[in-house]
Write a protein that holds these residues in place. Sequence first.
Motif, mmCIF file in Angstrom:
data_model
loop_
_atom_site.group_PDB
_atom_site.id
_atom_site.type_symbol
_atom_site.label_atom_id
_atom_site.label_comp_id
_atom_site.label_asym_id
_atom_site.label_seq_id
_atom_site.Cartn_x
_atom_site.Cartn_y
_atom_site.Cartn_z
ATOM 1 N N ARG A 42 17.474 -25.505 -13.379
ATOM 2 C CA ARG A 42 17.928 -24.283 -12.712
ATOM 3 C C ARG A 42 18.767 -23.505 -13.722
ATOM 4 O O ARG A 42 19.586 -24.076 -14.413
ATOM 5 N N ASN A 43 18.570 -22.216 -13.783
ATOM 6 C CA ASN A 43 19.424 -21.379 -14.633
ATOM 7 C C ASN A 43 19.475 -21.883 -16.084
ATOM 8 O O ASN A 43 20.544 -22.098 -16.636
ATOM 9 N N ALA B 147 23.181 -27.489 -14.208
ATOM 10 C CA ALA B 147 22.115 -26.584 -13.763
ATOM 11 C C ALA B 147 20.982 -26.543 -14.782
ATOM 12 O O ALA B 147 19.803 -26.567 -14.417
#
Length: 122
Positions: free
Chosen positions: A106-107, A101
């Motif tokens: 992402r994140n 991620a």
Amino acid sequence: MNDDLTPTQRLLDVLKQRELTKAERAIAREQIGRYYARKLASLQQHLFEALEKRDTGELDPFDVDEFIHRYHKQSQELYVYMNAQSSSNANLPFWLKIIEADEQGRNVWQPETTLPHEEQPS
């Protein structure tokens, strides 16, 4: 197509079909170590930039001291983040998903402590 995958992605693909072998678990732990090293190096890069500014006179000793203090807090936050979850066999899939991620944007882990140049004026 499998050749285009990162080591982390390859391991995640394996986990969809079976558990990791001893050698694959070792590779997973290497990926966790590399992830930690990349995050730490990223934090350190900001510190090195501050030290360069000290050398050019852009920052005074007090500014540099504050920067070092905040960098230290950030590195402690990273240490806690990395060590809050063990890298036991059971947690390897968890870590691989976190790394994937993060690599995909992402994140992404970021420290809570801001550096002086990142502060928003009030």
